[in-house]
Design a protein around this motif. Sequence first.
Motif, PDB file in Angstrom:
ATOM      1  N   TRP A 128      -8.203 -23.870  10.851  1.00  0.00           N
ATOM      2  CA  TRP A 128      -8.016 -22.710   9.978  1.00  0.00           C
ATOM      3  C   TRP A 128      -8.702 -23.001   8.644  1.00  0.00           C
ATOM      4  O   TRP A 128      -8.355 -23.948   7.958  1.00  0.00           O
ATOM      5  CB  TRP A 128      -6.522 -22.465   9.792  1.00  0.00           C
TER       6      TRP A 128
ATOM      7  N   ASN B  85      -3.885 -26.944  12.800  1.00  0.00           N
ATOM      8  CA  ASN B  85      -3.756 -25.841  11.852  1.00  0.00           C
ATOM      9  C   ASN B  85      -4.576 -26.091  10.598  1.00  0.00           C
ATOM     10  O   ASN B  85      -5.276 -25.203  10.098  1.00  0.00           O
ATOM     11  CB  ASN B  85      -2.282 -25.642  11.506  1.00  0.00           C
TER      12      ASN B  85
ATOM     13  N   ILE C 181     -10.039 -16.088  11.445  1.00  0.00           N
ATOM     14  CA  ILE C 181      -8.905 -15.500  12.159  1.00  0.00           C
ATOM     15  C   ILE C 181      -8.284 -14.344  11.374  1.00  0.00           C
ATOM     16  O   ILE C 181      -7.313 -13.753  11.800  1.00  0.00           O
ATOM     17  CB  ILE C 181      -7.834 -16.547  12.503  1.00  0.00           C
TER      18      ILE C 181
ATOM     19  N   TYR D 207      -6.430 -15.776  18.365  1.00  0.00           N
ATOM     20  CA  TYR D 207      -5.317 -16.194  17.512  1.00  0.00           C
ATOM     21  C   TYR D 207      -4.165 -15.187  17.547  1.00  0.00           C
ATOM     22  O   TYR D 207      -3.025 -15.546  17.849  1.00  0.00           O
ATOM     23  CB  TYR D 207      -5.809 -16.389  16.070  1.00  0.00           C
ATOM     24  N   TRP D 208      -4.468 -13.936  17.231  1.00  0.00           N
ATOM     25  CA  TRP D 208      -3.393 -12.953  17.085  1.00  0.00           C
ATOM     26  C   TRP D 208      -2.788 -12.551  18.419  1.00  0.00           C
ATOM     27  O   TRP D 208      -1.596 -12.226  18.476  1.00  0.00           O
ATOM     28  CB  TRP D 208      -3.902 -11.745  16.310  1.00  0.00           C
TER      29      TRP D 208
ATOM     30  N   ALA E 220       0.344 -20.847  17.449  1.00  0.00           N
ATOM     31  CA  ALA E 220      -0.532 -20.216  16.457  1.00  0.00           C
ATOM     32  C   ALA E 220       0.232 -19.913  15.181  1.00  0.00           C
ATOM     33  O   ALA E 220      -0.311 -19.991  14.083  1.00  0.00           O
ATOM     34  CB  ALA E 220      -1.127 -18.935  17.035  1.00  0.00           C
TER      35      ALA E 220
ATOM     36  N   LEU F 149      -6.986 -21.984  19.738  1.00  0.00           N
ATOM     37  CA  LEU F 149      -6.195 -20.912  19.124  1.00  0.00           C
ATOM     38  C   LEU F 149      -6.939 -20.289  17.955  1.00  0.00           C
ATOM     39  O   LEU F 149      -6.773 -19.110  17.656  1.00  0.00           O
ATOM     40  CB  LEU F 149      -4.845 -21.463  18.641  1.00  0.00           C
ATOM     41  N   TYR F 150      -7.785 -21.091  17.285  1.00  0.00           N
ATOM     42  CA  TYR F 150      -8.480 -20.641  16.087  1.00  0.00           C
ATOM     43  C   TYR F 150      -9.919 -20.216  16.361  1.00  0.00           C
ATOM     44  O   TYR F 150     -10.707 -20.065  15.426  1.00  0.00           O
ATOM     45  CB  TYR F 150      -8.444 -21.759  15.029  1.00  0.00           C
TER      46      TYR F 150
END
Length: 540
Positions: A141, A137, A36, A392-393, A271, A385-386
């Motif tokens: 991540w 998370n 990410i 993600y962003w 996120a 999200l990852y």
Amino acid sequence: MIKAASQRCSPIVLFIFALTLIISLIYVKSVFYELIFLDDDTLIYVRFVENNFFNNVYNSFTTNYLGGHYYRPFMLVSILLDSEITRSFFATFHLSNLLLHLATSILIFFIIKNLGNSFSISFLTVLTFSITPIHINAIGWIAGRGDLLAAFFSSVAFLFFLRYLRSSNAFLIIIVALLLLFATLSKEASLLVPFLFLFFYFVGKRELSINKNTIGILFMVIIVFSSYYFLRYILQPGVFIDKFSFTVYYKNILVLPETISKFFIPYGIKALPSFDLLTSISGTIIIMFLISLPFKISSINKSRYYFGLFWFIILLLPGMVFRTMEQDGFYYWDCRSYLPSIGLSIMVAEILRTINFQKHRIFKYTIITVYLFFLITTSFIKIDLYKNPINYWNSVKANYPNRFLPYLGLHNYYNHLNDFKNAEEQLLDGIKIKPEEFSIRQTLINFYLNNNEKQKAFTQIKDAVKNKIVGSVDLIENYISLAVELDKFNEVDELISEYPNDIKVRSKIKEIIISKAEQLNNTGDINKSNLLLKINRKLK
């Protein structure tokens, strides 16, 4: 005898199979995710530039973590081991995170079981821990590896510690000390875990007395602390903590109710962590309920229950008092709740022990099943999200339209791809979001210089200086160098006029001009040197 042994093992085998299946259903797709571009790109592309494996291991122990004031050599070595397989295909990094989560979940099951709970209660407890969305998370991540490792080593250590309390075998306490040292070398918050073990021992005994076990545990605490700081002093004395701040603690005070709420209720998972009014209120209600529950249900083992609460709070505190990207980001990562959540699991087990599942059995199991399914579904959806930096962003942009951090993240991604246009566009958009922020301008200027876009770099420097952006004084040397290189000597005149009464800055400009004029003179560019010296006379 073989048949009896097989029957005894089968529930454990079935548990491991079931837990592996459930965790895989939620998280196995994360194995195919990308980076990410938030620290993970630095860890993989920048950190280990040497081809020599042993040199990289040595560097992991003798350098700061990501250039910051942290010492996490085990975290770095684990990333290095993944990097040895491949750096272009990220499945190994994500798979390691997934396997660590699975292993830690299994260990927590045995911890709960060793604390005197039944098989079913231990299973339900660890299931809650393993599927709660707050952990996405740490799992999704790659840079969440430190939290996973810290929890893994601490969990193994706790199991050996429980065995030590039953056997008083001195060899076991040495193993505990070694495992806790590994945890602290993965993440600094683990330094508090030995004290939690000590607290657990005295709470269980309900008296302060010195005996063989007490001496062994105190020895363990001393060994962990002294070994950790000895390694830091010998191998990396430059590591020090300079991010401690009570101001940040007050800004982070809502982390406690926020984390409690997100552990039990799959709402507020984003996120980029933030404080949400509904999550804070629900978390505060849950905390008050949990604190008061043992007074209403006398059958709860209060010492063990409050030990779990103490574990959670104590291990949550370190991250609350250290600054993290406070300029434009957040003050607390959800992955930091991974190790503290073991304490919540201990509390959940104690609560489940008080429930009579024989009464209204179908109703109670239906409620639990629906709740767990809700957690599983949320984690399965949110882990995406990852999936990649764009996912993600863009999610961060949607949640925080007025922050420039996602533009920096996407810039890093496009810059890595050598996509000049998109990389530039992200930074320009970020400046529009927060024109007074110096760091993003500095990034854009460096980006232009690295791509030999000197005119664009000069335009950004001039704009920063003209608008008196905090930190723009540091750009004066670049301003003058580029002005000379681009034959914009009139711009140097304008620079002087920007600081008519600032003696300190004018003195700095004078010093830079003289130095630059000497360089030009030495390289034979007499005309430009004379032009600079002529401008310099105006500073007298």
